[in-house]
Design a protein around this motif. Structure first.
Motif, PDB file in Angstrom:
ATOM      1  N   HIS A  15      -6.464 -15.600 -10.158  1.00 34.65           N
ATOM      2  CA  HIS A  15      -7.182 -14.898  -9.085  1.00 34.65           C
ATOM      3  C   HIS A  15      -7.429 -15.836  -7.904  1.00 34.65           C
ATOM      4  O   HIS A  15      -7.322 -15.430  -6.744  1.00 34.65           O
ATOM      5  CB  HIS A  15      -8.506 -14.330  -9.599  1.00 34.65           C
ATOM      6  N   CYS A  16      -7.752 -17.075  -8.201  1.00 39.96           N
ATOM      7  CA  CYS A  16      -7.946 -18.085  -7.148  1.00 39.96           C
ATOM      8  C   CYS A  16      -6.650 -18.265  -6.355  1.00 39.96           C
ATOM      9  O   CYS A  16      -6.674 -18.314  -5.122  1.00 39.96           O
ATOM     10  CB  CYS A  16      -8.342 -19.428  -7.759  1.00 39.96           C
ATOM     11  N   VAL A  17      -5.541 -18.366  -7.073  1.00 43.86           N
ATOM     12  CA  VAL A  17      -4.239 -18.523  -6.428  1.00 43.86           C
ATOM     13  C   VAL A  17      -3.966 -17.340  -5.506  1.00 43.86           C
ATOM     14  O   VAL A  17      -3.544 -17.508  -4.360  1.00 43.86           O
ATOM     15  CB  VAL A  17      -3.113 -18.667  -7.480  1.00 43.86           C
ATOM     16  N   LYS A  18      -4.236 -16.140  -5.989  1.00 46.21           N
ATOM     17  CA  LYS A  18      -4.007 -14.937  -5.190  1.00 46.21           C
ATOM     18  C   LYS A  18      -4.863 -14.939  -3.926  1.00 46.21           C
ATOM     19  O   LYS A  18      -4.377 -14.624  -2.839  1.00 46.21           O
ATOM     20  CB  LYS A  18      -4.302 -13.686  -6.024  1.00 46.21           C
ATOM     21  N   SER A  19      -6.125 -15.301  -4.055  1.00 48.49           N
ATOM     22  CA  SER A  19      -7.033 -15.316  -2.906  1.00 48.49           C
ATOM     23  C   SER A  19      -6.559 -16.298  -1.837  1.00 48.49           C
ATOM     24  O   SER A  19      -6.513 -15.968  -0.648  1.00 48.49           O
ATOM     25  CB  SER A  19      -8.450 -15.691  -3.349  1.00 48.49           C
ATOM     26  N   VAL A  20      -6.215 -17.503  -2.253  1.00 54.61           N
ATOM     27  CA  VAL A  20      -5.756 -18.523  -1.308  1.00 54.61           C
ATOM     28  C   VAL A  20      -4.427 -18.113  -0.679  1.00 54.61           C
ATOM     29  O   VAL A  20      -4.232 -18.243   0.528  1.00 54.61           O
ATOM     30  CB  VAL A  20      -5.659 -19.904  -1.993  1.00 54.61           C
ATOM     31  N   THR A  21      -3.526 -17.581  -1.487  1.00 56.78           N
ATOM     32  CA  THR A  21      -2.221 -17.153  -0.991  1.00 56.78           C
ATOM     33  C   THR A  21      -2.377 -16.054   0.061  1.00 56.78           C
ATOM     34  O   THR A  21      -1.733 -16.098   1.118  1.00 56.78           O
ATOM     35  CB  THR A  21      -1.336 -16.662  -2.155  1.00 56.78           C
ATOM     36  N   GLU A  22      -3.228 -15.083  -0.207  1.00 56.23           N
ATOM     37  CA  GLU A  22      -3.443 -13.986   0.743  1.00 56.23           C
ATOM     38  C   GLU A  22      -4.053 -14.486   2.053  1.00 56.23           C
ATOM     39  O   GLU A  22      -3.607 -14.106   3.130  1.00 56.23           O
ATOM     40  CB  GLU A  22      -4.331 -12.912   0.127  1.00 56.23           C
ATOM     41  N   GLU A  23      -5.074 -15.325   1.961  1.00 51.08           N
ATOM     42  CA  GLU A  23      -5.732 -15.814   3.176  1.00 51.08           C
ATOM     43  C   GLU A  23      -4.796 -16.693   4.004  1.00 51.08           C
ATOM     44  O   GLU A  23      -4.726 -16.561   5.223  1.00 51.08           O
ATOM     45  CB  GLU A  23      -7.021 -16.573   2.836  1.00 51.08           C
ATOM     46  N   LEU A  24      -4.078 -17.591   3.356  1.00 50.62           N
ATOM     47  CA  LEU A  24      -3.159 -18.453   4.101  1.00 50.62           C
ATOM     48  C   LEU A  24      -1.981 -17.660   4.656  1.00 50.62           C
ATOM     49  O   LEU A  24      -1.435 -17.995   5.703  1.00 50.62           O
ATOM     50  CB  LEU A  24      -2.657 -19.603   3.230  1.00 50.62           C
ATOM     51  N   GLY A  25      -1.606 -16.592   3.984  1.00 47.94           N
ATOM     52  CA  GLY A  25      -0.523 -15.735   4.468  1.00 47.94           C
ATOM     53  C   GLY A  25      -0.870 -15.045   5.776  1.00 47.94           C
ATOM     54  O   GLY A  25       0.016 -14.616   6.517  1.00 47.94           O
ATOM     55  N   ARG A  26      -2.161 -14.960   6.080  1.00 41.43           N
ATOM     56  CA  ARG A  26      -2.614 -14.343   7.330  1.00 41.43           C
ATOM     57  C   ARG A  26      -2.659 -15.324   8.498  1.00 41.43           C
ATOM     58  O   ARG A  26      -2.857 -14.922   9.634  1.00 41.43           O
ATOM     59  CB  ARG A  26      -4.006 -13.737   7.134  1.00 41.43           C
ATOM     60  N   VAL A  27      -2.507 -16.617   8.218  1.00 44.22           N
ATOM     61  CA  VAL A  27      -2.531 -17.620   9.286  1.00 44.22           C
ATOM     62  C   VAL A  27      -1.277 -17.447  10.137  1.00 44.22           C
ATOM     63  O   VAL A  27      -0.165 -17.311   9.607  1.00 44.22           O
ATOM     64  CB  VAL A  27      -2.595 -19.048   8.699  1.00 44.22           C
ATOM     65  N   GLU A  28      -1.462 -17.437  11.448  1.00 46.25           N
ATOM     66  CA  GLU A  28      -0.343 -17.243  12.367  1.00 46.25           C
ATOM     67  C   GLU A  28       0.749 -18.289  12.125  1.00 46.25           C
ATOM     68  O   GLU A  28       0.477 -19.493  12.101  1.00 46.25           O
ATOM     69  CB  GLU A  28      -0.819 -17.346  13.812  1.00 46.25           C
ATOM     70  N   GLY A  29       1.972 -17.795  11.881  1.00 48.05           N
ATOM     71  CA  GLY A  29       3.118 -18.665  11.670  1.00 48.05           C
ATOM     72  C   GLY A  29       3.468 -18.899  10.215  1.00 48.05           C
ATOM     73  O   GLY A  29       4.575 -19.327   9.903  1.00 48.05           O
ATOM     74  N   ALA A  30       2.541 -18.651   9.290  1.00 49.69           N
ATOM     75  CA  ALA A  30       2.813 -18.872   7.868  1.00 49.69           C
ATOM     76  C   ALA A  30       3.865 -17.889   7.376  1.00 49.69           C
ATOM     77  O   ALA A  30       3.779 -16.693   7.644  1.00 49.69           O
ATOM     78  CB  ALA A  30       1.538 -18.737   7.051  1.00 49.69           C
ATOM     79  N   LYS A  31       4.858 -18.398   6.679  1.00 52.54           N
ATOM     80  CA  LYS A  31       5.943 -17.551   6.161  1.00 52.54           C
ATOM     81  C   LYS A  31       5.893 -17.413   4.639  1.00 52.54           C
ATOM     82  O   LYS A  31       6.169 -16.364   4.096  1.00 52.54           O
ATOM     83  CB  LYS A  31       7.308 -18.131   6.556  1.00 52.54           C
ATOM     84  N   ASN A  32       5.590 -18.505   3.956  1.00 56.03           N
ATOM     85  CA  ASN A  32       5.599 -18.501   2.497  1.00 56.03           C
ATOM     86  C   ASN A  32       4.516 -19.459   2.002  1.00 56.03           C
ATOM     87  O   ASN A  32       4.348 -20.539   2.561  1.00 56.03           O
ATOM     88  CB  ASN A  32       6.974 -18.943   1.977  1.00 56.03           C
ATOM     89  N   VAL A  33       3.794 -19.050   0.952  1.00 54.63           N
ATOM     90  CA  VAL A  33       2.741 -19.886   0.374  1.00 54.63           C
ATOM     91  C   VAL A  33       3.025 -20.053  -1.108  1.00 54.63           C
ATOM     92  O   VAL A  33       3.255 -19.067  -1.813  1.00 54.63           O
ATOM     93  CB  VAL A  33       1.341 -19.248   0.567  1.00 54.63           C
TER      94      VAL A  33
END
Length: 74
Positions: A15-33
């Motif tokens: 769940h922690c991985v999912k939360s961080v992945t989702e939030e970082l995926g919203r950062v402008e320019g991020a393509k893959n986490v």
């Protein structure tokens, strides 16, 4: 393509991985986490992007997910 590596503390499960992945995926320019989870330790988070990411946006995203940014490297 640029890969930035971040060390994040406080992550313990999928769940922690999912939360961080989702939030970082919203950062402008991020393509893959990708997250290398170290339960109870410092996890390694790799973010691929077209260019450099805004360090403040990355820190804010990790904080929003409920975790702490320890270090950033390239």
């Amino acid at each position: 393509m640029t890969t930035s590596i971040f060390e994040v503390s406080g992550m313990t499960c999928g769940h922690c991985v999912k939360s961080v992945t989702e939030e970082l995926g919203r950062v402008e320019g991020a393509k893959n986490v990708e997250v290398a989870l170290v339960p109870g330790g410092v996890s390694r988070v790799m973010v691929s992007s077209a260019g450099a990411l805004d360090p403040d946006a990355v820190a804010a995203a990790i904080d929003e997910a409920g975790y702490a940014l320890v270090t950033q490297s390239r």
